[in-house]
Write an enzyme that holds these catalytic residues in place. Structure first.
Site, PDB file in Angstrom:
ATOM      1  N   TYR A  26       0.850  -1.203   0.000  1.00 33.07           N
ATOM      2  CA  TYR A  26       0.000   0.000   0.000  1.00 33.07           C
ATOM      3  C   TYR A  26       0.885   1.252   0.000  1.00 33.07           C
ATOM      4  CZ  TYR A  26      -4.487   2.357   0.706  1.00 33.07           C
ATOM      5  OH  TYR A  26      -5.620   3.112   0.539  1.00 33.07           O
ATOM      6  N   GLN A  87      10.175  -8.108  -4.182  1.00 33.32           N
ATOM      7  CA  GLN A  87       9.153  -8.902  -4.853  1.00 33.32           C
ATOM      8  C   GLN A  87       9.452 -10.396  -4.846  1.00 33.32           C
ATOM      9  OE1 GLN A  87       8.111  -7.383  -8.724  1.00 33.32           O
ATOM     10  NE2 GLN A  87       7.516  -5.374  -7.913  1.00 33.32           N
ATOM     11  N   HIS A 109       5.629  -2.657 -13.063  1.00 31.78           N
ATOM     12  CA  HIS A 109       6.959  -2.502 -13.656  1.00 31.78           C
ATOM     13  C   HIS A 109       7.439  -3.907 -13.970  1.00 31.78           C
ATOM     14  CE1 HIS A 109      10.963  -1.203 -14.555  1.00 31.78           C
ATOM     15  NE2 HIS A 109      11.504  -1.532 -13.393  1.00 31.78           N
ATOM     16  N   GLY A 135       2.267   7.787  -7.810  1.00 34.80           N
ATOM     17  CA  GLY A 135       0.959   7.422  -7.297  1.00 34.80           C
ATOM     18  C   GLY A 135       0.088   8.603  -6.912  1.00 34.80           C
ATOM     19  N   GLU A 196      15.990   6.282 -16.436  1.00 42.43           N
ATOM     20  CA  GLU A 196      16.374   6.659 -15.072  1.00 42.43           C
ATOM     21  C   GLU A 196      17.876   6.896 -14.966  1.00 42.43           C
ATOM     22  OE1 GLU A 196      12.940   4.008 -12.751  1.00 42.43           O
ATOM     23  OE2 GLU A 196      15.006   3.273 -12.918  1.00 42.43           O
ATOM     24  N   GLU A 228      21.664  29.001 -11.311  1.00 37.90           N
ATOM     25  CA  GLU A 228      21.831  28.797 -12.749  1.00 37.90           C
ATOM     26  C   GLU A 228      21.877  27.332 -13.160  1.00 37.90           C
ATOM     27  OE1 GLU A 228      21.445  31.117 -14.854  1.00 37.90           O
ATOM     28  OE2 GLU A 228      21.356  32.652 -13.299  1.00 37.90           O
ATOM     29  N   GLU A 232      16.892  26.809 -11.882  1.00 38.95           N
ATOM     30  CA  GLU A 232      16.221  27.163 -13.134  1.00 38.95           C
ATOM     31  C   GLU A 232      15.995  25.969 -14.057  1.00 38.95           C
ATOM     32  OE1 GLU A 232      17.495  30.648 -15.170  1.00 38.95           O
ATOM     33  OE2 GLU A 232      17.852  31.772 -13.323  1.00 38.95           O
ATOM     34  N   SER A 253      15.273  33.152 -24.667  1.00 37.73           N
ATOM     35  CA  SER A 253      15.815  34.281 -25.426  1.00 37.73           C
ATOM     36  C   SER A 253      16.622  33.815 -26.629  1.00 37.73           C
ATOM     37  CB  SER A 253      16.715  35.131 -24.529  1.00 37.73           C
ATOM     38  OG  SER A 253      17.917  34.419 -24.236  1.00 37.73           O
TER      39      SER A 253
END
Length: 343
Positions: A26, A87, A109, A135, A196, A228, A232, A253
């Protein structure tokens, strides 16, 4: 040729709403699938180990909670919602002994199945439904009447109804509201791991660190380097997500566009592509998964040390101080070295 996108009309909830659906675990995905399916009119039970901290949470959400083995016995469709490295143990002890012909195993997955960490029987359906979002977003989008795009895949189709069940589940969690694409366990696993490692987590974090360190070593203030090279970045990524690379270039820009095109290839070179290809080969061959399984079985010594070291980096210390000046940013100075999962 573009992949087919399945929508609401392509999925029928009748393929699951007369069945008992068990969510094993859960955590992030588990709670979202469970709540969305319940709100879609499905019968959902939760399987957890005896002393799981998630038991009271799931009960507060209105679910019947059973020990994992009992939930598997009672269910027609069983979603394995525990972390990858847990698992195999959960599957071997609490799931596999109670699987009967005709039941359906569902993963979000493909790693455990594709690389053989679990030995799935041939007389049960084995499917994947993988929303392309965390989730909490899967849940919040559902509550707004929207959805998160999802992938489905079929590994075993013992009943010849596996795809119908996968599409129905995707509909139940809101995926068909946005669009569902069919893939394979192999493709989902290998592309997910590559993204990933080479771009989203490994590539982005190390690019940020290299830029920050370059400016610091050249004598610039850490605050300027942080703004920087890290702060950003979100602005640019948002533009990527909203309108692609061309849209990002349209929005910045002329100077930024010109710098992008003349300097980007000096950072991401042919050598970078060679390194990415080597990473992909390690993933495809199973070398990465074998190393990760060994690290987990050894007690995560390198993993935990790397996370501890990251927390002490100068860029992290600078970031914690600067984020305190930005009240619009949610404060999530997470402590500890591992994400918390419940099963």
């Amino acid at each position: 040729m573009p992949a087919k996108v399945y929508r609401e009309k392509d999925a029928n909830l009748n393929n699951i709403n007369r069945k008992t659906l068990a969510i094993i675990g859960y955590g992030s995905q588990g709670h979202a699938h469970a709540l969305n399916l319940k709100d879609s009119g499905c019968k959902v039970i939760i399987g957890l180990y005896k002393k799981s901290k998630s038991i009271p949470v799931a009960k507060d959400h209105g679910f019947e909670v059973m020990e994992t083995a009992d939930a598997v016995k009672a269910a027609d469709v069983i979603m394995v919602g525990v972390p990858d490295m847990k698992q195999a143990e959960v599957f071997e002890h609490d799931i596999k002994p109670h699987l009967e012909p005709g039941k359906t195993l569902l993963f979000t997955h493909g790693l455990s199945v594709h690389f053989g960490l679990v030995d799935v029987p041939t007389d049960v359906d084995v499917i994947m439904v993988a929303p392309k979002g965390p989730g909490h977003v899967v849940r919040s989008q559902y509550l707004e009447g929207k959805g998160v795009p999802a992938l489905i895949a079929i590994h075993n189709d013992a009943t010849k109804k596996a795809k119908r069940v996968a599409l129905a589940w995707a509909k139940g969690v809101g995926g068909t509201r946005a669009g569902v694409i069919e893939t394979t366990f192999k493709e989902e696993t290998e592309t997910d791991l590559f993204g990933e490692q080479a771009v989203l987590c490994g590539g982005a974090s190390h690019l940020v660190l290299a830029g920050y360190e370059t400016l610091i070593e050249a004598g610039y203030q850490p605050e300027m380097a942080y703004f920087e090279c890290l702060h950003e970045l979100k602005l640019i990524v948002d533009l990527f997500v909203e309108s692609g690379i061309s849209g990002m270039r349209f929005s910045v820009s002329e100077t930024a566009k010109y710098g992008d095109m003349v300097s980007g290839p000096r950072v991401i070179t042919g050598q970078t592509k060679k390194a990415m290809n080597a990473i992909l080969k390690d993933i495809q061959s199973g070398k990465f998964t074998r190393k990760w399984v060994k690290e987990y079985k050894d007690g995560l010594p390198n993993y935990n040390q790397w996370l501890k070291d990251t927390n002490q980096l100068p860029i992290e210390k600078t970031g914690r101080r600067l984020r305190a000046l930005m009240p619009w940013i949610p404060k999530k100075n997470l402590k500890g070295t591992q994400a918390s999962y419940s099963s």
